[in-house]
Design a protein around this motif. Structure first.
Motif, PDB file in Angstrom:
ATOM      1  N   GLN A  93      44.726  43.272  20.633  1.00  0.00           N
ATOM      2  CA  GLN A  93      45.946  44.562  20.965  1.00  0.00           C
ATOM      3  C   GLN A  93      44.390  45.820  21.772  1.00  0.00           C
ATOM      4  O   GLN A  93      44.288  46.181  22.450  1.00  0.00           O
ATOM      5  CB  GLN A  93      45.800  45.328  19.716  1.00  0.00           C
ATOM      6  N   ALA A  94      43.163  45.612  21.178  1.00  0.00           N
ATOM      7  CA  ALA A  94      42.308  46.503  21.855  1.00  0.00           C
ATOM      8  C   ALA A  94      42.099  46.364  23.366  1.00  0.00           C
ATOM      9  O   ALA A  94      42.240  47.255  24.184  1.00  0.00           O
ATOM     10  CB  ALA A  94      40.600  46.230  21.394  1.00  0.00           C
ATOM     11  N   LEU A  95      42.139  44.148  23.877  1.00  0.00           N
ATOM     12  CA  LEU A  95      42.075  43.968  24.970  1.00  0.00           C
ATOM     13  C   LEU A  95      43.362  44.139  25.786  1.00  0.00           C
ATOM     14  O   LEU A  95      43.122  45.044  27.205  1.00  0.00           O
ATOM     15  CB  LEU A  95      42.131  42.633  24.600  1.00  0.00           C
ATOM     16  N   ALA A  96      44.473  44.161  24.977  1.00  0.00           N
ATOM     17  CA  ALA A  96      45.670  44.955  25.729  1.00  0.00           C
ATOM     18  C   ALA A  96      45.773  47.082  25.733  1.00  0.00           C
ATOM     19  O   ALA A  96      46.179  46.653  27.144  1.00  0.00           O
ATOM     20  CB  ALA A  96      46.976  44.752  25.298  1.00  0.00           C
ATOM     21  N   ASP A  97      44.772  47.719  24.924  1.00  0.00           N
ATOM     22  CA  ASP A  97      45.279  48.164  25.992  1.00  0.00           C
ATOM     23  C   ASP A  97      43.712  49.101  26.620  1.00  0.00           C
ATOM     24  O   ASP A  97      44.539  49.689  27.407  1.00  0.00           O
ATOM     25  CB  ASP A  97      44.062  49.421  24.392  1.00  0.00           C
ATOM     26  N   LEU A  98      42.901  48.198  26.892  1.00  0.00           N
ATOM     27  CA  LEU A  98      42.236  48.799  27.513  1.00  0.00           C
ATOM     28  C   LEU A  98      42.408  48.252  28.763  1.00  0.00           C
ATOM     29  O   LEU A  98      42.707  48.820  30.324  1.00  0.00           O
ATOM     30  CB  LEU A  98      40.749  47.475  27.984  1.00  0.00           C
ATOM     31  N   ALA A  99      43.573  46.811  29.126  1.00  0.00           N
ATOM     32  CA  ALA A  99      43.907  46.677  30.275  1.00  0.00           C
ATOM     33  C   ALA A  99      45.182  47.929  30.882  1.00  0.00           C
ATOM     34  O   ALA A  99      45.203  48.422  32.027  1.00  0.00           O
ATOM     35  CB  ALA A  99      44.538  45.064  30.396  1.00  0.00           C
ATOM     36  N   ASP A 100      46.230  48.318  29.915  1.00  0.00           N
ATOM     37  CA  ASP A 100      46.730  49.135  30.229  1.00  0.00           C
ATOM     38  C   ASP A 100      46.595  50.622  30.564  1.00  0.00           C
ATOM     39  O   ASP A 100      46.634  50.962  31.778  1.00  0.00           O
ATOM     40  CB  ASP A 100      47.009  49.649  29.163  1.00  0.00           C
ATOM     41  N   ALA A 101      45.036  50.579  30.912  1.00  0.00           N
ATOM     42  CA  ALA A 101      44.641  52.051  30.630  1.00  0.00           C
ATOM     43  C   ALA A 101      43.758  52.048  31.586  1.00  0.00           C
ATOM     44  O   ALA A 101      42.409  52.745  33.027  1.00  0.00           O
ATOM     45  CB  ALA A 101      43.140  52.571  29.816  1.00  0.00           C
ATOM     46  N   GLU A 102      43.361  50.714  32.522  1.00  0.00           N
ATOM     47  CA  GLU A 102      41.708  50.010  33.600  1.00  0.00           C
ATOM     48  C   GLU A 102      42.400  50.771  34.309  1.00  0.00           C
ATOM     49  O   GLU A 102      43.674  50.737  35.350  1.00  0.00           O
ATOM     50  CB  GLU A 102      41.901  49.156  33.315  1.00  0.00           C
ATOM     51  N   GLN A 103      41.650  51.292  35.756  1.00  0.00           N
ATOM     52  CA  GLN A 103      42.518  51.788  37.058  1.00  0.00           C
ATOM     53  C   GLN A 103      42.340  50.360  38.056  1.00  0.00           C
ATOM     54  O   GLN A 103      42.750  50.053  39.150  1.00  0.00           O
ATOM     55  CB  GLN A 103      41.707  52.657  37.879  1.00  0.00           C
ATOM     56  N   GLY A 104      40.841  49.305  38.143  1.00  0.00           N
ATOM     57  CA  GLY A 104      40.351  48.538  38.850  1.00  0.00           C
ATOM     58  C   GLY A 104      41.475  47.866  38.994  1.00  0.00           C
ATOM     59  O   GLY A 104      41.615  46.668  37.096  1.00  0.00           O
ATOM     60  N   PRO A 105      41.992  46.906  39.463  1.00  0.00           N
ATOM     61  CA  PRO A 105      43.128  45.863  39.497  1.00  0.00           C
ATOM     62  C   PRO A 105      42.376  44.402  39.229  1.00  0.00           C
ATOM     63  O   PRO A 105      43.210  43.775  38.296  1.00  0.00           O
ATOM     64  CB  PRO A 105      44.199  45.594  40.765  1.00  0.00           C
ATOM     65  N   ALA A 106      41.719  44.340  39.911  1.00  0.00           N
ATOM     66  CA  ALA A 106      40.866  42.863  39.606  1.00  0.00           C
ATOM     67  C   ALA A 106      40.114  43.124  37.946  1.00  0.00           C
ATOM     68  O   ALA A 106      40.208  41.691  37.409  1.00  0.00           O
ATOM     69  CB  ALA A 106      39.165  42.684  39.951  1.00  0.00           C
ATOM     70  N   ARG A 107      39.813  44.010  37.260  1.00  0.00           N
ATOM     71  CA  ARG A 107      39.349  44.060  35.837  1.00  0.00           C
ATOM     72  C   ARG A 107      40.602  43.822  35.121  1.00  0.00           C
ATOM     73  O   ARG A 107      40.846  42.994  33.468  1.00  0.00           O
ATOM     74  CB  ARG A 107      38.476  45.083  35.536  1.00  0.00           C
ATOM     75  N   ARG A 108      41.537  44.777  35.631  1.00  0.00           N
ATOM     76  CA  ARG A 108      43.197  45.077  34.602  1.00  0.00           C
ATOM     77  C   ARG A 108      43.088  43.467  34.078  1.00  0.00           C
ATOM     78  O   ARG A 108      43.439  42.539  33.313  1.00  0.00           O
ATOM     79  CB  ARG A 108      44.151  45.417  34.959  1.00  0.00           C
ATOM     80  N   GLU A 109      43.241  42.747  35.463  1.00  0.00           N
ATOM     81  CA  GLU A 109      44.008  41.241  35.616  1.00  0.00           C
ATOM     82  C   GLU A 109      42.853  40.482  34.840  1.00  0.00           C
ATOM     83  O   GLU A 109      43.268  39.677  33.747  1.00  0.00           O
ATOM     84  CB  GLU A 109      44.285  41.188  36.766  1.00  0.00           C
TER      85      GLU A 109
END
Length: 92
Positions: free
Chosen positions: A59-75
């Motif tokens: 869940q913490a990883l999903a929250d970080l992905a949702d908030a991430e602005q950089g497409p590569a790091r989000r992916e």
């Protein structure tokens, strides 16, 4: 769901960044065999977490992905749980 303990998302983000760095390093920066051993060790330790803690990490990883602005790091954040075996799915 936002984790109430800021330590969990902070450590999850650092863990992902370290694994991402290891995956992207050239052979002249980090010995490939060492990088693989470290990543396997990380994955093994995460799989030994009790199920509730694994769910909290996912869940913490999903929250970080949702908030991430950089497409590569989000992916990378989105693919990390399945890549290390925390959830069922295809490895990226």
């Amino acid at each position: 769901m936002t984790d109430r303990d800021p330590l969990v998302p902070a450590l999850a983000g650092v863990l992902v960044d370290v694994v991402w760095w290891l995956e992207s390093c050239g052979d002249d920066e980090v010995d490939p065999d060492s990088a693989v051993k470290i990543m396997e060790s990380v994955g093994g330790e995460l799989l030994r977490l009790p199920s509730g803690q694994r769910e909290r990490l996912v869940q913490a990883l999903a929250d970080l992905a949702d908030a991430e602005q950089g497409p590569a790091r989000r992916e990378f954040l989105e693919s990390f749980p399945s890549a290390v075996g925390l959830v069922e799915g295809e490895e990226s």
